[in-house]
Design a protein around this motif. Structure first.
Motif, PDB file in Angstrom:
ATOM      1  N   ILE A   6       0.847  -1.183   0.000  1.00 45.71           N
ATOM      2  CA  ILE A   6       0.000   0.000   0.000  1.00 45.71           C
ATOM      3  C   ILE A   6       0.888   1.240   0.000  1.00 45.71           C
ATOM      4  O   ILE A   6       1.827   1.335   0.794  1.00 45.71           O
ATOM      5  CB  ILE A   6      -0.936   0.001   1.223  1.00 45.71           C
ATOM      6  N   LEU A   7       0.584   2.161  -0.899  1.00 46.15           N
ATOM      7  CA  LEU A   7       1.270   3.446  -0.960  1.00 46.15           C
ATOM      8  C   LEU A   7       0.425   4.477  -0.228  1.00 46.15           C
ATOM      9  O   LEU A   7      -0.785   4.551  -0.446  1.00 46.15           O
ATOM     10  CB  LEU A   7       1.454   3.891  -2.412  1.00 46.15           C
ATOM     11  N   CYS A   8       1.066   5.254   0.622  1.00 49.90           N
ATOM     12  CA  CYS A   8       0.348   6.281   1.379  1.00 49.90           C
ATOM     13  C   CYS A   8       1.314   7.420   1.667  1.00 49.90           C
ATOM     14  O   CYS A   8       2.398   7.189   2.212  1.00 49.90           O
ATOM     15  CB  CYS A   8      -0.177   5.671   2.677  1.00 49.90           C
ATOM     16  N   SER A  40       4.994  16.304  -3.811  1.00 50.14           N
ATOM     17  CA  SER A  40       3.708  16.056  -4.456  1.00 50.14           C
ATOM     18  C   SER A  40       3.108  17.355  -4.964  1.00 50.14           C
ATOM     19  O   SER A  40       3.021  18.341  -4.229  1.00 50.14           O
ATOM     20  CB  SER A  40       2.736  15.385  -3.474  1.00 50.14           C
ATOM     21  N   ILE A  41       2.708  17.334  -6.213  1.00 52.80           N
ATOM     22  CA  ILE A  41       1.998  18.452  -6.825  1.00 52.80           C
ATOM     23  C   ILE A  41       0.613  17.926  -7.165  1.00 52.80           C
ATOM     24  O   ILE A  41       0.481  16.932  -7.887  1.00 52.80           O
ATOM     25  CB  ILE A  41       2.738  18.959  -8.073  1.00 52.80           C
ATOM     26  N   TYR A  42      -0.404  18.551  -6.613  1.00 52.76           N
ATOM     27  CA  TYR A  42      -1.756  18.010  -6.719  1.00 52.76           C
ATOM     28  C   TYR A  42      -2.789  19.130  -6.644  1.00 52.76           C
ATOM     29  O   TYR A  42      -2.499  20.239  -6.229  1.00 52.76           O
ATOM     30  CB  TYR A  42      -1.996  16.983  -5.609  1.00 52.76           C
ATOM     31  N   LEU A  68      -7.134  -2.206   7.627  1.00 51.30           N
ATOM     32  CA  LEU A  68      -6.032  -1.263   7.558  1.00 51.30           C
ATOM     33  C   LEU A  68      -6.518   0.096   7.040  1.00 51.30           C
ATOM     34  O   LEU A  68      -6.156   1.142   7.581  1.00 51.30           O
ATOM     35  CB  LEU A  68      -4.929  -1.823   6.653  1.00 51.30           C
ATOM     36  N   LEU A  69      -7.356   0.083   6.028  1.00 48.25           N
ATOM     37  CA  LEU A  69      -7.900   1.325   5.479  1.00 48.25           C
ATOM     38  C   LEU A  69      -8.702   2.087   6.532  1.00 48.25           C
ATOM     39  O   LEU A  69      -8.517   3.290   6.716  1.00 48.25           O
ATOM     40  CB  LEU A  69      -8.766   1.040   4.257  1.00 48.25           C
ATOM     41  N   GLU A  79      -7.356  14.976   5.547  1.00 43.97           N
ATOM     42  CA  GLU A  79      -8.797  14.774   5.393  1.00 43.97           C
ATOM     43  C   GLU A  79      -9.084  13.644   4.406  1.00 43.97           C
ATOM     44  O   GLU A  79      -9.989  12.828   4.611  1.00 43.97           O
ATOM     45  CB  GLU A  79      -9.441  16.074   4.906  1.00 43.97           C
ATOM     46  N   VAL A  80      -8.306  13.593   3.331  1.00 46.44           N
ATOM     47  CA  VAL A  80      -8.445  12.543   2.314  1.00 46.44           C
ATOM     48  C   VAL A  80      -7.057  11.942   2.067  1.00 46.44           C
ATOM     49  O   VAL A  80      -6.322  12.401   1.190  1.00 46.44           O
ATOM     50  CB  VAL A  80      -9.024  13.102   0.994  1.00 46.44           C
ATOM     51  N   PRO A  81      -6.666  10.942   2.843  1.00 47.06           N
ATOM     52  CA  PRO A  81      -5.339  10.355   2.641  1.00 47.06           C
ATOM     53  C   PRO A  81      -5.274   9.532   1.353  1.00 47.06           C
ATOM     54  O   PRO A  81      -6.258   8.912   0.945  1.00 47.06           O
ATOM     55  CB  PRO A  81      -5.150   9.457   3.869  1.00 47.06           C
ATOM     56  N   GLU A  82      -4.105   9.575   0.731  1.00 47.75           N
ATOM     57  CA  GLU A  82      -3.858   8.706  -0.417  1.00 47.75           C
ATOM     58  C   GLU A  82      -3.641   7.290   0.102  1.00 47.75           C
ATOM     59  O   GLU A  82      -2.778   7.052   0.953  1.00 47.75           O
ATOM     60  CB  GLU A  82      -2.602   9.156  -1.172  1.00 47.75           C
TER      61      GLU A  82
END
Length: 103
Positions: A6-8, A40-42, A68-69, A79-82
């Motif tokens: 998992i990437l976070c 990170s550019i988002y 896990l999620l 607020e909205v994790p990757e």
């Protein structure tokens, strides 16, 4: 048993350590590698953001993903994790045995 990575992303070393420690202690992850130096550019709330982050590489089993999620959503500072789950096609048998035992 399906190994999953998992990437976070996280905003700080402190949050990275806290999340990693929690996931491993609760046996939701066998290992969390913390990779510094991510930029990170988002797009967020109508703005283009450009922020330094760290990347968590979370090693777990697919059957642990839902729990896990939920846990990540409880403890993550965003607020909205990757959270991106990647299936693993091949692994060493000894790694798979360790992953099974550790989670």
């Amino acid at each position: 048993m399906e190994p999953t990575v998992i990437l976070c992303t996280v905003p700080s070393e402190e949050s990275a350590r806290q999340i990693a420690q929690t996931l491993v202690e609760e046996r939701l992850a066998a290992c969390v590698s913390i990779v510094p130096g991510v930029r990170s550019i988002y797009r967020w709330q109508g703005n283009i953001c450009d922020d330094p982050e760290l990347l968590l590489l979370i090693k777990t089993r697919r059957e642990r993903f839902a729990r896990l999620l939920r846990r990540l959503q409880e403890i993550h500072p965003y607020e909205v994790p990757e959270v991106q789950a990647l299936g693993v096609n091949e692994s060493a048998p000894s790694f798979l045995a360790w992953l099974q035992e550790a989670t």
